[in-house]
Scaffold this motif. Structure first.
Motif, short mmCIF file in Angstrom:
data_model
loop_
_atom_site.label_atom_id
_atom_site.label_comp_id
_atom_site.label_asym_id
_atom_site.label_seq_id
_atom_site.Cartn_x
_atom_site.Cartn_y
_atom_site.Cartn_z
N LYS A 9 -17.30 -44.21 8.24
CA LYS A 9 -19.33 -44.48 7.49
C LYS A 9 -18.88 -42.14 7.76
O LYS A 9 -20.13 -41.56 8.07
CB LYS A 9 -19.87 -44.62 8.12
N PRO A 10 -17.83 -41.98 6.97
CA PRO A 10 -18.16 -40.13 6.51
C PRO A 10 -19.16 -39.68 5.40
O PRO A 10 -19.32 -40.34 4.68
CB PRO A 10 -16.28 -39.95 6.02
N SER A 64 -20.25 -43.11 1.49
CA SER A 64 -20.38 -42.97 3.12
C SER A 64 -21.25 -44.45 3.83
O SER A 64 -20.87 -44.16 5.64
CB SER A 64 -21.75 -41.56 3.37
N SER A 65 -21.55 -45.41 3.55
CA SER A 65 -22.42 -46.70 3.99
C SER A 65 -20.91 -47.72 4.43
O SER A 65 -20.82 -48.54 4.82
CB SER A 65 -22.85 -47.00 3.07
N PHE A 66 -19.59 -47.22 3.95
CA PHE A 66 -18.43 -47.64 4.88
C PHE A 66 -17.10 -47.55 5.08
O PHE A 66 -17.35 -46.20 5.61
CB PHE A 66 -17.56 -48.23 2.67
N GLY A 67 -16.92 -48.21 5.98
CA GLY A 67 -14.81 -47.48 6.10
C GLY A 67 -14.39 -47.55 4.92
O GLY A 67 -13.96 -48.29 4.08
N VAL A 68 -13.62 -45.66 5.32
CA VAL A 68 -12.93 -45.65 4.14
C VAL A 68 -11.74 -45.47 4.17
O VAL A 68 -11.34 -44.66 5.24
CB VAL A 68 -13.58 -44.09 3.41
N ILE A 69 -11.32 -45.45 3.34
CA ILE A 69 -9.26 -45.92 3.71
C ILE A 69 -8.58 -44.67 3.07
O ILE A 69 -8.96 -44.91 1.47
CB ILE A 69 -8.66 -47.15 2.96
N VAL A 70 -8.06 -44.14 3.23
CA VAL A 70 -7.82 -42.29 3.28
C VAL A 70 -6.36 -42.54 2.82
O VAL A 70 -4.99 -43.23 3.46
CB VAL A 70 -7.49 -42.08 3.61
N TYR A 101 -11.93 -45.45 -1.49
CA TYR A 101 -11.18 -46.97 -1.41
C TYR A 101 -12.49 -47.00 -0.07
O TYR A 101 -12.14 -46.86 0.93
CB TYR A 101 -9.81 -46.81 -0.59
N ALA A 102 -13.24 -49.12 -0.25
CA ALA A 102 -13.86 -49.12 1.00
C ALA A 102 -13.10 -50.18 1.88
O ALA A 102 -12.58 -51.35 0.96
CB ALA A 102 -15.18 -48.97 0.72
N SER A 103 -12.87 -50.44 3.05
CA SER A 103 -12.14 -51.62 3.23
C SER A 103 -12.90 -52.64 3.37
O SER A 103 -14.24 -52.62 3.91
CB SER A 103 -12.03 -51.39 5.68
N MET A 104 -12.29 -54.32 3.10
CA MET A 104 -12.79 -54.95 3.15
C MET A 104 -13.49 -55.79 5.09
O MET A 104 -13.37 -56.77 4.32
CB MET A 104 -12.03 -55.90 1.24
N GLY A 105 -11.81 -55.28 5.55
CA GLY A 105 -11.80 -55.72 6.66
C GLY A 105 -10.76 -57.50 5.91
O GLY A 105 -11.08 -58.02 6.70
N ASN A 106 -10.27 -57.03 4.52
CA ASN A 106 -9.14 -58.63 4.57
C ASN A 106 -7.80 -57.38 4.87
O ASN A 106 -7.19 -57.00 4.49
CB ASN A 106 -9.80 -58.75 3.97
N TYR A 107 -7.15 -58.22 5.80
CA TYR A 107 -5.66 -57.99 6.66
C TYR A 107 -4.08 -59.01 6.25
O TYR A 107 -4.70 -60.89 5.76
CB TYR A 107 -5.57 -57.55 7.80
N ILE A 108 -3.28 -58.60 5.37
CA ILE A 108 -2.34 -59.19 5.79
C ILE A 108 -0.80 -58.80 6.52
O ILE A 108 -1.31 -57.31 6.43
CB ILE A 108 -1.56 -59.02 4.31
N PHE A 109 -0.50 -59.57 7.49
CA PHE A 109 0.44 -58.58 8.83
C PHE A 109 1.42 -59.66 8.91
O PHE A 109 1.73 -60.52 8.58
CB PHE A 109 -0.31 -58.52 9.58
N ASN A 110 2.63 -58.49 8.45
CA ASN A 110 3.77 -58.95 8.82
C ASN A 110 3.67 -60.33 10.46
O ASN A 110 3.06 -58.97 11.39
CB ASN A 110 4.93 -58.40 8.81
N LYS A 111 3.71 -60.99 11.32
CA LYS A 111 4.08 -61.65 12.52
C LYS A 111 4.57 -61.08 13.12
O LYS A 111 3.62 -60.77 14.44
CB LYS A 111 4.19 -63.28 11.97
#
Length: 247
Positions: A180-181, A161-167, A195-205
C-alpha cells in the motif's frame, strides 16, 4: 503445452469483516452471490474448468455454511482418486493456534503435499470474483522456468495505494514489493498503471517446501509479506499479467 501434476490449495478462512453483516454468521467465501451461488464458486469453477481437479479447501472462521455448500454442490468423481474437492480445517501441527497466516495455512498441511507429490502447488484465495484460465498462468510459469509466479492485475496508478504493489522488470521478473505505497511504482511499459498482487501463486513444489521450512523457523507466516519477498533475490519469481488471460 503439457502440464505437470498439480495440487491446488484454496485459502477460504477469511473473516470478511468489510462485508459485515453479510459475514455475521459465515466466512467471506460462503457469502451468497447471484442466488444459489457462493463467492467460493468462482475460484472452484476456475480450477475445474482449467482441468485442475485435486483441490483442498482450507477453512477456518465460521466455516459450517461453506462446508455444507461444498458437500452439496462440489462432489467430483468417486472413481478417480485425484478428482476431489476436500475441505480441510486447521491441523494445529505446531500447537493449539489456528492458521497464523497464508504460509502457515499451507505449512500445517505439508503432509498433503508430500502425499500427492505434485510438481506444482497452486495456492489461490477464495474470495475473488473473476474468471480465469489457470492453465495460461501455468504455461507462463513453465516457459519462464520460474520458482514462483504471482498473479498480478494492472490497476490505475491512482488506485494502487490500496493494494500490495508488485515491482517488475521488462521481462515481468519481480524485483520488489510495496505494501500500500503512497507512491506506487508503475508497470515498466505503462506509467499510468501498476501491478496489484491478486494473492494467487504457483510454486514449484520443492521450492515451496524449502521456503515454508525456513519461514517457520523465522516465525514468519505470510506469503506476500515474508516467503515470496525472500525468494525474489533468486531471480526466479515472476508476475503473471492477469489482463493477458483470455477466456
Amino acid at each position: 503445452m503439457a502440464h505437470p501434476k498439480a495440487l491446488a490449495f484454496i485459502l477460504a478462512g477469511g473473516k470478511g469483516e468489510r462485508l459485515f453483516p453479510l459475514t455475521a454468521f459465515r466466512s467471506k467465501p460462503s457469502v451468497p452471490f447471484g442466488g444459489r451461488y457462493r463467492i467460493v464458486d468462482f475460484v472452484l469453477s476456475n480450477f475445474v474448468n482449467s482441468h485442475i481437479y485435486s483441490i483442498y479447501l482450507l477453512v477456518q472462521y465460521r466455516s459450517q455454511s461453506l462446508i455444507e455448500h461444498v458437500r452439496m454442490h462440489w462432489g467430483l468423481s468417486s472413481v478417480m482418486k485425484d478428482h476431489f474437492v476436500t475441505v480441510v480445517p486447521p491441523q494445529m501441527r505446531m500447537g493449539p493456534e489456528w492458521f497464523q497466516g497464508t504460509a502457515d495455512a499451507i505449512f500445517q498441511n505439508v503432509g498433503l503435499i508430500q502425499q500427492h507429490d505434485p510438481s506444482l502447488v497452486i495456492i489461490f484465495g477464495a474470495d475473488h470474483i473473476y474468471r480465469m484460465d489457470i492453465r495460461q498462468m501455468m504455461d507462463f510459469h513453465l516457459s519462464n522456468n520460474a520458482f514462483v509466479t504471482v498473479a498480478a492485475r494492472p490497476v490505475p496508478i491512482e488506485q494502487a495505494s490500496s493494494f500490495g504493489v508488485i515491482v517488475t522488470d521488462d521481462e515481468k521478473r519481480i524485483v520488489g514489493f510495496q505494501e500500500k505505497p503512497k507512491k506506487p511504482t508503475p508497470m515498466p511499459d505503462d506509467p499510468k498503471r501498476a501491478y496489484a498482487s491478486m494473492g494467487n501463486y504457483i510454486f514449484n513444489k520443492d521450492v515451496l517446501m524449502e521456503a515454508l521450512a525456513k519461514a517457520q523457523k523465522k516465525k514468519q507466516h505470510d506469503f506476500g509479506a515474508h516467503v515470496i519477498p525472500d525468494l525474489v533475490e533468486t531471480g526466479k519469481v515472476f508476475a503473471y499479467d492477469f489482463a493477458t488471460n483470455v477466456i
